[in-house]
Design a protein around this motif. Structure first.
Motif, PDB file in Angstrom:
ATOM      1  N   ALA A 113       0.830  -1.204   0.000  1.00  0.00           N
ATOM      2  CA  ALA A 113       0.000   0.000   0.000  1.00  0.00           C
ATOM      3  C   ALA A 113       0.864   1.253   0.000  1.00  0.00           C
ATOM      4  O   ALA A 113       0.568   2.242  -0.694  1.00  0.00           O
ATOM      5  CB  ALA A 113      -0.929  -0.008   1.215  1.00  0.00           C
ATOM      6  N   TYR A 114       1.949   1.218   0.777  1.00  0.00           N
ATOM      7  CA  TYR A 114       2.895   2.343   0.801  1.00  0.00           C
ATOM      8  C   TYR A 114       3.469   2.582  -0.594  1.00  0.00           C
ATOM      9  O   TYR A 114       3.511   3.724  -1.080  1.00  0.00           O
ATOM     10  CB  TYR A 114       4.008   2.064   1.806  1.00  0.00           C
ATOM     11  CG  TYR A 114       5.256   2.877   1.585  1.00  0.00           C
ATOM     12  CD1 TYR A 114       5.335   4.202   1.997  1.00  0.00           C
ATOM     13  CD2 TYR A 114       6.364   2.326   0.929  1.00  0.00           C
ATOM     14  CE1 TYR A 114       6.480   4.962   1.763  1.00  0.00           C
ATOM     15  CE2 TYR A 114       7.503   3.072   0.707  1.00  0.00           C
ATOM     16  CZ  TYR A 114       7.559   4.383   1.119  1.00  0.00           C
ATOM     17  OH  TYR A 114       8.698   5.137   0.877  1.00  0.00           O
ATOM     18  N   ARG A 115       3.911   1.525  -1.262  1.00  0.00           N
ATOM     19  CA  ARG A 115       4.525   1.677  -2.588  1.00  0.00           C
ATOM     20  C   ARG A 115       3.516   2.133  -3.629  1.00  0.00           C
ATOM     21  O   ARG A 115       3.867   2.903  -4.543  1.00  0.00           O
ATOM     22  CB  ARG A 115       5.197   0.371  -2.998  1.00  0.00           C
ATOM     23  CG  ARG A 115       6.467   0.113  -2.197  1.00  0.00           C
ATOM     24  CD  ARG A 115       7.183  -1.143  -2.619  1.00  0.00           C
ATOM     25  NE  ARG A 115       8.442  -1.284  -1.874  1.00  0.00           N
ATOM     26  CZ  ARG A 115       8.951  -2.431  -1.467  1.00  0.00           C
ATOM     27  NH1 ARG A 115       8.327  -3.578  -1.751  1.00  0.00           N
ATOM     28  NH2 ARG A 115      10.081  -2.460  -0.779  1.00  0.00           N
ATOM     29  N   ALA A 116       2.278   1.709  -3.491  1.00  0.00           N
ATOM     30  CA  ALA A 116       1.243   2.185  -4.407  1.00  0.00           C
ATOM     31  C   ALA A 116       1.044   3.689  -4.245  1.00  0.00           C
ATOM     32  O   ALA A 116       0.846   4.418  -5.229  1.00  0.00           O
ATOM     33  CB  ALA A 116      -0.064   1.435  -4.165  1.00  0.00           C
ATOM     34  N   ALA A 117       1.120   4.170  -3.005  1.00  0.00           N
ATOM     35  CA  ALA A 117       0.982   5.599  -2.760  1.00  0.00           C
ATOM     36  C   ALA A 117       2.180   6.371  -3.308  1.00  0.00           C
ATOM     37  O   ALA A 117       2.030   7.465  -3.864  1.00  0.00           O
ATOM     38  CB  ALA A 117       0.823   5.866  -1.265  1.00  0.00           C
ATOM     39  N   VAL A 118       3.382   5.799  -3.153  1.00  0.00           N
ATOM     40  CA  VAL A 118       4.579   6.440  -3.705  1.00  0.00           C
ATOM     41  C   VAL A 118       4.495   6.490  -5.228  1.00  0.00           C
ATOM     42  O   VAL A 118       4.926   7.456  -5.865  1.00  0.00           O
ATOM     43  CB  VAL A 118       5.850   5.679  -3.268  1.00  0.00           C
ATOM     44  CG1 VAL A 118       7.085   6.261  -3.953  1.00  0.00           C
ATOM     45  CG2 VAL A 118       6.018   5.748  -1.756  1.00  0.00           C
ATOM     46  N   GLN A 126       4.054  14.489  -3.225  1.00  0.00           N
ATOM     47  CA  GLN A 126       3.871  15.096  -1.899  1.00  0.00           C
ATOM     48  C   GLN A 126       4.861  14.513  -0.896  1.00  0.00           C
ATOM     49  O   GLN A 126       5.468  15.247  -0.107  1.00  0.00           O
ATOM     50  CB  GLN A 126       2.442  14.860  -1.421  1.00  0.00           C
ATOM     51  CG  GLN A 126       2.140  15.487  -0.068  1.00  0.00           C
ATOM     52  CD  GLN A 126       0.744  15.142   0.427  1.00  0.00           C
ATOM     53  OE1 GLN A 126       0.193  14.091   0.104  1.00  0.00           O
ATOM     54  NE2 GLN A 126       0.165  16.025   1.223  1.00  0.00           N
ATOM     55  N   LEU A 127       5.037  13.192  -0.925  1.00  0.00           N
ATOM     56  CA  LEU A 127       5.996  12.558  -0.012  1.00  0.00           C
ATOM     57  C   LEU A 127       7.409  13.042  -0.288  1.00  0.00           C
ATOM     58  O   LEU A 127       8.179  13.301   0.656  1.00  0.00           O
ATOM     59  CB  LEU A 127       5.925  11.035  -0.139  1.00  0.00           C
ATOM     60  CG  LEU A 127       6.899  10.253   0.745  1.00  0.00           C
ATOM     61  CD1 LEU A 127       6.660  10.544   2.220  1.00  0.00           C
ATOM     62  CD2 LEU A 127       6.820   8.754   0.472  1.00  0.00           C
ATOM     63  N   GLU A 128       7.778  13.159  -1.547  1.00  0.00           N
ATOM     64  CA  GLU A 128       9.107  13.675  -1.890  1.00  0.00           C
ATOM     65  C   GLU A 128       9.346  15.030  -1.238  1.00  0.00           C
ATOM     66  O   GLU A 128      10.426  15.276  -0.689  1.00  0.00           O
ATOM     67  CB  GLU A 128       9.236  13.818  -3.405  1.00  0.00           C
ATOM     68  CG  GLU A 128       9.598  12.572  -4.153  1.00  0.00           C
ATOM     69  CD  GLU A 128       9.890  12.868  -5.607  1.00  0.00           C
ATOM     70  OE1 GLU A 128      10.966  12.476  -6.088  1.00  0.00           O
ATOM     71  OE2 GLU A 128       9.034  13.494  -6.268  1.00  0.00           O
ATOM     72  N   ARG A 197       4.800  15.534  11.915  1.00  0.00           N
ATOM     73  CA  ARG A 197       3.375  15.232  11.748  1.00  0.00           C
ATOM     74  C   ARG A 197       2.947  15.071  10.290  1.00  0.00           C
ATOM     75  O   ARG A 197       2.229  14.107   9.975  1.00  0.00           O
ATOM     76  CB  ARG A 197       2.529  16.300  12.443  1.00  0.00           C
ATOM     77  CG  ARG A 197       1.025  16.029  12.317  1.00  0.00           C
ATOM     78  CD  ARG A 197       0.209  17.105  12.994  1.00  0.00           C
ATOM     79  NE  ARG A 197       0.184  16.941  14.431  1.00  0.00           N
ATOM     80  CZ  ARG A 197       0.378  17.904  15.303  1.00  0.00           C
ATOM     81  NH1 ARG A 197       0.668  19.128  14.900  1.00  0.00           N
ATOM     82  NH2 ARG A 197       0.297  17.668  16.598  1.00  0.00           N
ATOM     83  N   PRO A 198       3.336  15.955   9.366  1.00  0.00           N
ATOM     84  CA  PRO A 198       2.899  15.736   7.978  1.00  0.00           C
ATOM     85  C   PRO A 198       3.358  14.389   7.416  1.00  0.00           C
ATOM     86  O   PRO A 198       2.605  13.729   6.689  1.00  0.00           O
ATOM     87  CB  PRO A 198       3.534  16.908   7.223  1.00  0.00           C
ATOM     88  CG  PRO A 198       3.703  17.969   8.257  1.00  0.00           C
ATOM     89  CD  PRO A 198       4.057  17.236   9.509  1.00  0.00           C
ATOM     90  N   LEU A 199       4.592  13.977   7.750  1.00  0.00           N
ATOM     91  CA  LEU A 199       5.089  12.682   7.285  1.00  0.00           C
ATOM     92  C   LEU A 199       4.307  11.543   7.936  1.00  0.00           C
ATOM     93  O   LEU A 199       3.891  10.595   7.253  1.00  0.00           O
ATOM     94  CB  LEU A 199       6.574  12.541   7.614  1.00  0.00           C
ATOM     95  CG  LEU A 199       7.197  11.177   7.286  1.00  0.00           C
ATOM     96  CD1 LEU A 199       7.211  10.947   5.780  1.00  0.00           C
ATOM     97  CD2 LEU A 199       8.605  11.070   7.863  1.00  0.00           C
TER      98      LEU A 199
END
Length: 209
Positions: A113-118, A126-128, A197-199
């Motif tokens: 799920a994490y990799r799908a979001a990345v 956004q994560l970058e 917090r955002p992360l």
């Protein structure tokens, strides 16, 4: 009220590293209770209204499958969980204080799920930006990752470094800071957790399965 971690807490762990035995622990358990566990519980209680209820990890090591049979951990961690394996972390040990937050460990489904979001252009970008900002602010980005790319991921993926992560954290180590035995420690941990917090919120949403 949290008033800081006494210097005796660092001395306790320095001595425990030298003599990690049941005899030492029994003779110094009062120091652990008064200077380590007690202040950690008080710190988490002060942070609870803003971040949620935290837990103090057990001081005993799980030695069932380890070659190292020393019975006690040489640090004390506290954790506020926002999702399985995700949350805010604080630790005291012989060296000082660690403040951190992120995705520490999860199931295969969570990692997928994490990799799908990345992989998603909007969420991945956004994560970058979040990771880049934390690095600029002086935090270290960590977490277990593959040495090569995950199976099926394009070698030219624009966020390949993030795709390789099986865990993703941000943190900072404070080497014996002069304020550790004062209430300022609460301010330092709170400020760092606010920056995380955002992360943490991104990872909480991304690892939901």
């Amino acid at each position: 009220m949290f008033t800081g971690f006494p210097v005796a807490a660092l001395d306790f762990y320095e001595d425990l590293e030298a003599d990690n035995s049941k005899a030492f622990w029994a003779a110094h358990k009062a120091v652990y209770d008064d200077c380590v566990r007690g202040p950690m519980l008080a710190l988490l209680a002060e942070l609870e209204p803003e971040f949620g209820a935290g837990k103090v990890f057990r001081p005993y090591r799980d030695v069932r499958f380890s070659k190292d049979k020393t019975p006690y951990k040489t640090h004390q961690g506290g954790f506020v969980q926002t999702a399985p394996g995700v949350g805010y972390y604080v630790q005291v040990d012989a060296a000082g204080l660690i403040v951190a937050g992120g995705f520490y460990a999860g199931s295969g489904a969570q990692i997928e799920a994490y990799r799908a979001a990345v992989d998603d252009e909007r969420r991945g970008t956004q994560l970058e930006k979040l990771v880049r900002k934390l690095r600029r602010d002086g935090f270290e980005i960590g977490g277990a990752q593959l040495k090569t790319r995950p199976r099926g991921v394009d070698p030219d993926h624009p966020r390949l470094d993030l795709m390789r992560h099986k865990a993703l954290t941000a943190g900072r180590t404070e080497q014996s800071p002069p304020w550790l035995d004062s209430a300022r420690t609460l301010d330092e941990v709170r400020d760092a957790w606010r920056r995380f917090r955002p992360l943490v919120e991104w990872l909480t949403a991304a690892t939901a399965t």
